[in-house]
Design a protein around this motif. Sequence first.
Motif, PDB file in Angstrom:
ATOM      1  N   ASP A 219     -32.018 -18.330 -36.828  1.00 31.94           N
ATOM      2  CA  ASP A 219     -33.002 -17.314 -36.432  1.00 31.94           C
ATOM      3  C   ASP A 219     -32.405 -16.197 -35.586  1.00 31.94           C
ATOM      4  OD1 ASP A 219     -35.220 -18.233 -37.764  1.00 31.94           O
ATOM      5  OD2 ASP A 219     -36.038 -19.353 -36.073  1.00 31.94           O
ATOM      6  N   TYR A 220     -31.393 -16.510 -34.785  1.00 25.96           N
ATOM      7  CA  TYR A 220     -30.834 -15.520 -33.865  1.00 25.96           C
ATOM      8  C   TYR A 220     -29.519 -14.934 -34.390  1.00 25.96           C
ATOM      9  CZ  TYR A 220     -30.689 -13.264 -29.281  1.00 25.96           C
ATOM     10  OH  TYR A 220     -30.707 -12.342 -28.260  1.00 25.96           O
ATOM     11  N   VAL A 221     -29.265 -15.137 -35.667  1.00 28.15           N
ATOM     12  CA  VAL A 221     -28.080 -14.560 -36.314  1.00 28.15           C
ATOM     13  C   VAL A 221     -28.562 -13.423 -37.205  1.00 28.15           C
ATOM     14  CG1 VAL A 221     -26.089 -14.991 -37.784  1.00 28.15           C
ATOM     15  CG2 VAL A 221     -26.948 -16.812 -36.291  1.00 28.15           C
ATOM     16  N   ASN A 222     -28.174 -12.215 -36.864  1.00 29.71           N
ATOM     17  CA  ASN A 222     -28.708 -11.054 -37.571  1.00 29.71           C
ATOM     18  C   ASN A 222     -27.665  -9.947 -37.604  1.00 29.71           C
ATOM     19  OD1 ASN A 222     -30.622  -9.564 -38.956  1.00 29.71           O
ATOM     20  ND2 ASN A 222     -31.711  -8.874 -37.119  1.00 29.71           N
ATOM     21  N   GLY A 223     -27.361  -9.467 -38.800  1.00 28.52           N
ATOM     22  CA  GLY A 223     -26.454  -8.331 -38.946  1.00 28.52           C
ATOM     23  C   GLY A 223     -24.979  -8.675 -38.995  1.00 28.52           C
ATOM     24  N   ILE A 224     -24.653  -9.943 -39.270  1.00 28.11           N
ATOM     25  CA  ILE A 224     -23.235 -10.305 -39.282  1.00 28.11           C
ATOM     26  C   ILE A 224     -22.652 -10.237 -40.693  1.00 28.11           C
ATOM     27  CG2 ILE A 224     -23.586 -11.875 -37.339  1.00 28.11           C
ATOM     28  CD1 ILE A 224     -22.920 -14.170 -39.407  1.00 28.11           C
ATOM     29  N   GLU A 225     -21.337 -10.104 -40.751  1.00 27.27           N
ATOM     30  CA  GLU A 225     -20.584 -10.340 -41.976  1.00 27.27           C
ATOM     31  C   GLU A 225     -19.810 -11.638 -41.760  1.00 27.27           C
ATOM     32  OE1 GLU A 225     -16.957  -8.633 -44.781  1.00 27.27           O
ATOM     33  OE2 GLU A 225     -17.306  -7.796 -42.785  1.00 27.27           O
ATOM     34  N   LEU A 226     -20.189 -12.671 -42.459  1.00 29.12           N
ATOM     35  CA  LEU A 226     -19.514 -13.960 -42.364  1.00 29.12           C
ATOM     36  C   LEU A 226     -18.467 -14.028 -43.461  1.00 29.12           C
ATOM     37  CD1 LEU A 226     -19.147 -16.767 -41.198  1.00 29.12           C
ATOM     38  CD2 LEU A 226     -21.091 -17.538 -42.576  1.00 29.12           C
ATOM     39  N   ARG A 227     -17.210 -13.965 -43.052  1.00 28.20           N
ATOM     40  CA  ARG A 227     -16.120 -13.959 -44.025  1.00 28.20           C
ATOM     41  C   ARG A 227     -15.709 -15.404 -44.309  1.00 28.20           C
ATOM     42  NH1 ARG A 227     -12.583  -8.805 -41.885  1.00 28.20           N
ATOM     43  NH2 ARG A 227     -11.887  -8.713 -44.027  1.00 28.20           N
ATOM     44  N   VAL A 228     -15.836 -15.795 -45.553  1.00 27.81           N
ATOM     45  CA  VAL A 228     -15.481 -17.139 -45.990  1.00 27.81           C
ATOM     46  C   VAL A 228     -14.288 -16.985 -46.922  1.00 27.81           C
ATOM     47  CG1 VAL A 228     -16.328 -19.259 -47.074  1.00 27.81           C
ATOM     48  CG2 VAL A 228     -17.915 -17.782 -45.817  1.00 27.81           C
ATOM     49  N   ASP A 229     -13.105 -16.903 -46.310  1.00 23.18           N
ATOM     50  CA  ASP A 229     -11.901 -16.533 -47.058  1.00 23.18           C
ATOM     51  C   ASP A 229     -10.698 -17.403 -46.733  1.00 23.18           C
ATOM     52  OD1 ASP A 229     -11.126 -15.647 -44.532  1.00 23.18           O
ATOM     53  OD2 ASP A 229     -11.558 -13.556 -44.968  1.00 23.18           O
ATOM     54  N   GLY A 230     -10.891 -18.515 -46.015  1.00 23.25           N
ATOM     55  CA  GLY A 230      -9.774 -19.397 -45.721  1.00 23.25           C
ATOM     56  C   GLY A 230      -8.734 -18.796 -44.797  1.00 23.25           C
ATOM     57  N   GLY A 231      -9.103 -17.734 -44.084  1.00 23.42           N
ATOM     58  CA  GLY A 231      -8.145 -17.091 -43.191  1.00 23.42           C
ATOM     59  C   GLY A 231      -7.280 -16.056 -43.860  1.00 23.42           C
ATOM     60  N   HIS A 232      -7.670 -15.629 -45.058  1.00 26.16           N
ATOM     61  CA  HIS A 232      -6.911 -14.610 -45.803  1.00 26.16           C
ATOM     62  C   HIS A 232      -7.802 -13.405 -46.046  1.00 26.16           C
ATOM     63  CE1 HIS A 232      -3.802 -17.594 -46.430  1.00 26.16           C
ATOM     64  NE2 HIS A 232      -4.704 -18.408 -46.923  1.00 26.16           N
ATOM     65  N   PRO A 233      -8.125 -12.627 -45.016  1.00 21.50           N
ATOM     66  CA  PRO A 233      -9.050 -11.506 -45.194  1.00 21.50           C
ATOM     67  C   PRO A 233      -8.498 -10.404 -46.077  1.00 21.50           C
ATOM     68  CG  PRO A 233      -8.042 -11.423 -43.015  1.00 21.50           C
ATOM     69  CD  PRO A 233      -7.638 -12.734 -43.624  1.00 21.50           C
TER      70      PRO A 233
END
Length: 236
Positions: A219-233
């Motif tokens: 509920d309090y997470v808003n406007g994020i970019e959650l990168r799910v890349d294994g540490g390889h952005p």
Amino acid sequence: MDLRLAGRGALVTGASSGIGAAIAGTLADEGCAVLVHGRDAAAAAAVAEQVAARGVRTEVVLGDLTEPGVAEEVAVTARDFGARILVNNAGPFTGGDWGGAGPADWHTAFEGNVLPTVRVTQTLLPSLRQEGWGRVITIGGRAAGTVPPAAARAAMVNMTTSLAHHLAGTGVTANCVSPGVIVTDEERIDGSAGEQPGRPGRPEDIAAAVAYLASPRADYVNGIELRVDGGHPETP
């Protein structure tokens, strides 16, 4: 952990294969009713059958979101289905670099990714705000090697930030999940393929992130970019 999603409704666009199918299945595992969107009737029906086997309500909605009026029709179907969770996953991920991408490639990338996301979101948003609770989760990305789709997906990340600001305090949140290299069940790569140490990502990795952001626990997470890349952005 109980994500408290049981009984809630979700629309997953582009859910007939790959990441979208995994998201639909994971949300169903958490008890969500799932509206499966796709363009191929047989593929979408197969995913819906797998979702229904989890014991939840499921329906299929078909349509090419780039065609006039189709995105809005899909969103209205989602509203009537009771979807308060929107996962914007549909969109082509074609190739092309600065040396080879032409105007048609740029047009396809933005017409296929950005505009359908805007149309579906704008149409469904009033019902989410009226309900006082909702989730808009967009699958973004920043793969550097395929320029037009990378630019389009990055635009979707920025749109998410703007939308979250617009929705602050309404009970509706907007967040983005950006995958790295993802190997789908079809043994292909979603994103820019490249040699990376360690295992590549799987659709289930993205689905788990989406399920959390869809839940009341976020509920309090808003406007994020959650990168799910294994540490390889920086995907090549």
